[in-house]
Design a protein around this motif. Structure first.
Motif, PDB file in Angstrom:
ATOM      1  N   LYS A   1     -24.190 -12.761 -26.786  1.00 26.61           N
ATOM      2  CA  LYS A   1     -23.597 -11.498 -27.249  1.00 26.61           C
ATOM      3  C   LYS A   1     -22.454 -11.081 -26.320  1.00 26.61           C
ATOM      4  O   LYS A   1     -21.383 -10.668 -26.748  1.00 26.61           O
ATOM      5  N   GLU A   2     -22.740 -11.208 -25.029  1.00 26.91           N
ATOM      6  CA  GLU A   2     -21.726 -10.876 -24.015  1.00 26.91           C
ATOM      7  C   GLU A   2     -20.485 -11.752 -24.210  1.00 26.91           C
ATOM      8  O   GLU A   2     -19.361 -11.267 -24.154  1.00 26.91           O
ATOM      9  N   MET A   3     -20.722 -13.026 -24.455  1.00 28.23           N
ATOM     10  CA  MET A   3     -19.593 -13.950 -24.644  1.00 28.23           C
ATOM     11  C   MET A   3     -18.755 -13.540 -25.852  1.00 28.23           C
ATOM     12  O   MET A   3     -17.521 -13.514 -25.788  1.00 28.23           O
ATOM     13  N   VAL A   4     -19.444 -13.205 -26.929  1.00 24.87           N
ATOM     14  CA  VAL A   4     -18.729 -12.824 -28.153  1.00 24.87           C
ATOM     15  C   VAL A   4     -17.924 -11.550 -27.897  1.00 24.87           C
ATOM     16  O   VAL A   4     -16.733 -11.463 -28.229  1.00 24.87           O
ATOM     17  N   THR A   5     -18.565 -10.570 -27.256  1.00 26.31           N
ATOM     18  CA  THR A   5     -17.899  -9.290 -26.979  1.00 26.31           C
ATOM     19  C   THR A   5     -16.674  -9.489 -26.092  1.00 26.31           C
ATOM     20  O   THR A   5     -15.648  -8.840 -26.274  1.00 26.31           O
ATOM     21  N   GLU A   6     -16.791 -10.408 -25.164  1.00 22.42           N
ATOM     22  CA  GLU A   6     -15.676 -10.641 -24.235  1.00 22.42           C
ATOM     23  C   GLU A   6     -14.616 -11.578 -24.803  1.00 22.42           C
ATOM     24  O   GLU A   6     -13.649 -11.919 -24.137  1.00 22.42           O
ATOM     25  N   GLY A   7     -14.828 -12.027 -26.026  1.00 20.06           N
ATOM     26  CA  GLY A   7     -13.811 -12.894 -26.648  1.00 20.06           C
ATOM     27  C   GLY A   7     -13.829 -14.327 -26.135  1.00 20.06           C
ATOM     28  O   GLY A   7     -12.848 -15.060 -26.264  1.00 20.06           O
ATOM     29  N   ILE A   8     -14.940 -14.747 -25.560  1.00 26.83           N
ATOM     30  CA  ILE A   8     -15.070 -16.151 -25.128  1.00 26.83           C
ATOM     31  C   ILE A   8     -15.133 -17.015 -26.404  1.00 26.83           C
ATOM     32  O   ILE A   8     -15.870 -16.678 -27.327  1.00 26.83           O
ATOM     33  N   PRO A   9     -14.359 -18.100 -26.444  1.00 26.81           N
ATOM     34  CA  PRO A   9     -14.218 -18.840 -27.711  1.00 26.81           C
ATOM     35  C   PRO A   9     -15.410 -19.721 -28.092  1.00 26.81           C
ATOM     36  O   PRO A   9     -15.291 -20.930 -28.226  1.00 26.81           O
ATOM     37  N   ILE A  10     -16.542 -19.092 -28.298  1.00 24.19           N
ATOM     38  CA  ILE A  10     -17.730 -19.842 -28.728  1.00 24.19           C
ATOM     39  C   ILE A  10     -17.771 -19.853 -30.254  1.00 24.19           C
ATOM     40  O   ILE A  10     -17.541 -18.829 -30.893  1.00 24.19           O
ATOM     41  N   TYR A  11     -18.067 -21.018 -30.821  1.00 22.76           N
ATOM     42  CA  TYR A  11     -18.119 -21.148 -32.285  1.00 22.76           C
ATOM     43  C   TYR A  11     -19.555 -21.119 -32.798  1.00 22.76           C
ATOM     44  O   TYR A  11     -19.834 -20.590 -33.866  1.00 22.76           O
TER      45      TYR A  11
END
Ligand code: G3I
Length: 370
Positions: free
Chosen positions: A235-245
């Motif tokens: 969730k943190e990654m998504v919120t921070e715009g980390i490019p996880i698919y």
């Protein structure tokens, strides 16, 4: 139905596929050994193709060419792309791609998709960890910078080497402790915390703007503290715009069956975040069902239920079976599953003679019903 013998159950099941109530120890609702399941000649990849799901396997043994591409349209090298396995004399920065290229070119030339496994995995040399890294970091005056540089260089080399051939990458593998709820204390984590995971994804995206980037993990329970901590990071990654698919769920069923309700809950959480999933390493040990009257049918039922959940989630892009036939499976040479249970693990869709098992038909049925 309680107390009904297996044979009467089987004959009933030829006309009634679903048994409403059954003794708990049976634990299967279909008899995927019935001839009617074998009459349909649709391949796995054709059946799953209707749902837009790739079906993969591991091309590490000689039987691979016998079933690819007739059954599968995706492959993952079981070991050949692991960092430590690629190094010449274990030296960081010196690569030998011979085996990985041979496998990749074969797969791609068959018109199949190739998944990359894995860019960063902190666990043991056997797991492909570049052991020299620890020595370098120990001596370093600037460990944060150095470990980032080494990780970034490796990701750049890999993504440029396999560009256009590998479409999906497991960017980070198994970031969690195996049985504990925390992140594993790999060197990467000890120096950078969970930033190592985020950085790895950013480096991968910088190196290739097209490939699909996955975070890969094994879960024994999809709703426990460990799973929730993992989801919090995602969730943190998504919120921070980390490019996880997407999230890669290994789904090795080793000890116990996971609850399908919890699995569905987890898939729902991933869907809410706008991400995809793949089952990246699915296999189901037969001894998990030792209490069943027919472990082979219970195993087939488990394959059916898992595939069904994937299809119904609407976010599943692929399911890779971690091997082809029961004669070649990682449990048979890995403690604690080898030794006494050697030869009995039988976790795959094809038996030791490459015949289709009830597991094959159960797995396929989930797609045929869609
Ligand atoms: O080739 C030798 C063989 O000659 C020898 O008799 C045998 C006995 O020890 O070992 C064989 O090598 C083994 C190799 O797999 C064969 O493919 C290594 O010991 C063994 O460590 C290695 O294990 C691999 C393991 O990852 C560690 O990297 C498995 O094949 C591979 O299936 C497994 O895959 C992992 C995923 O990458 C991540 N998720 C879990 C999954 C299962 O452990």
């Amino acid at each position: 139905m309680k107390g009904l013998g297996l044979f009467s159950y089987n004959s009933l099941a030829s006309t009634i596929k679903t048994v409403i109530s059954k003794p708990e120890s049976v634990r299967y609702n279909h008899d995927f050994s019935l001839p009617e399941y074998g009459e349909n000649m649709t391949s796995l990849k054709e059946a799953a193709g209707k749902s837009g799901i790739y079906i993969g396997t591991v091309p590490d043994d000689s039987n691979f060419s016998k079933v690819l591409p007739s059954e599968f349209n995706s492959a993952t090298a079981g070991n050949a792309m692991k960092w430590g396995k690629l190094l010449v004399d274990k030296k960081i920065g010196e690569y030998d791609f011979t085996t990985a290229d041979r496998i990749t070119d074969y797969v791609v030339n068959q018109g199949c998709r190739m998944r990359g496994h894995v860019l960063v995995w902190g666990r043991t040399p056997n797991g492909g960890y570049p052991a020299e890294l620890d020595g370098i970091i120990k001596k370093s005056a600037t460990p944060k910078e150095d470990i980032r540089t080494i990780m970034k260089d490796h990701i750049n080399v890999m993504l440029s080497h396999f560009k256009g051939r590998v479409t999906n990458w497991d960017v980070v593998n198994e970031p969690m402790q195996v049985f504990g709820p925390k992140f594993a204390n790999y060197t990467f984590y000890n120096i950078l915390g969970t930033d190592y995971i985020k950085d790895a994804f950013s480096y991968a995206r910088e190196a290739d703007s097209d490939v699909k980037l996955y975070l890969n993990e094994q879960f024994f329970d999809y709703k426990d503290k460990r799973a929730r901590n993992f989801l919090t990071l995602v969730k943190e990654m998504v919120t921070e715009g980390i490019p996880i698919y997407g999230i890669g769920l290994q789904h090795h069923i080793m000890y116990n069956e996971q609850s399908i309700e919890d699995f569905d809950w987890f898939l729902g959480q991933v869907a809410e975040m706008g991400l995809k999933v793949e089952l990246t390493e699915l296999d189901i040990r037969k001894p998990v069902f030792k209490k069943s009257r027919n472990p082979e049918l219970s195993q087939a039922e488990a394959y059916y239920k898992i595939a069904k959940s994937c299809v119904q989630s609407g976010i599943c892009e692929g399911i890779t079976i971690w091997g082809i036939d029961d004669a070649h499976n990682w449990y048979d040479f890995t403690p604690p599953f080898n030794g006494k249970t050697k030869g009995e693990n039988a976790p795959l869709l094809f038996d030791r003679n490459l015949n289709k098992k009830p597991a094959y038909y159960g797995f396929r049925q989930a797609f045929l019903e869609n």
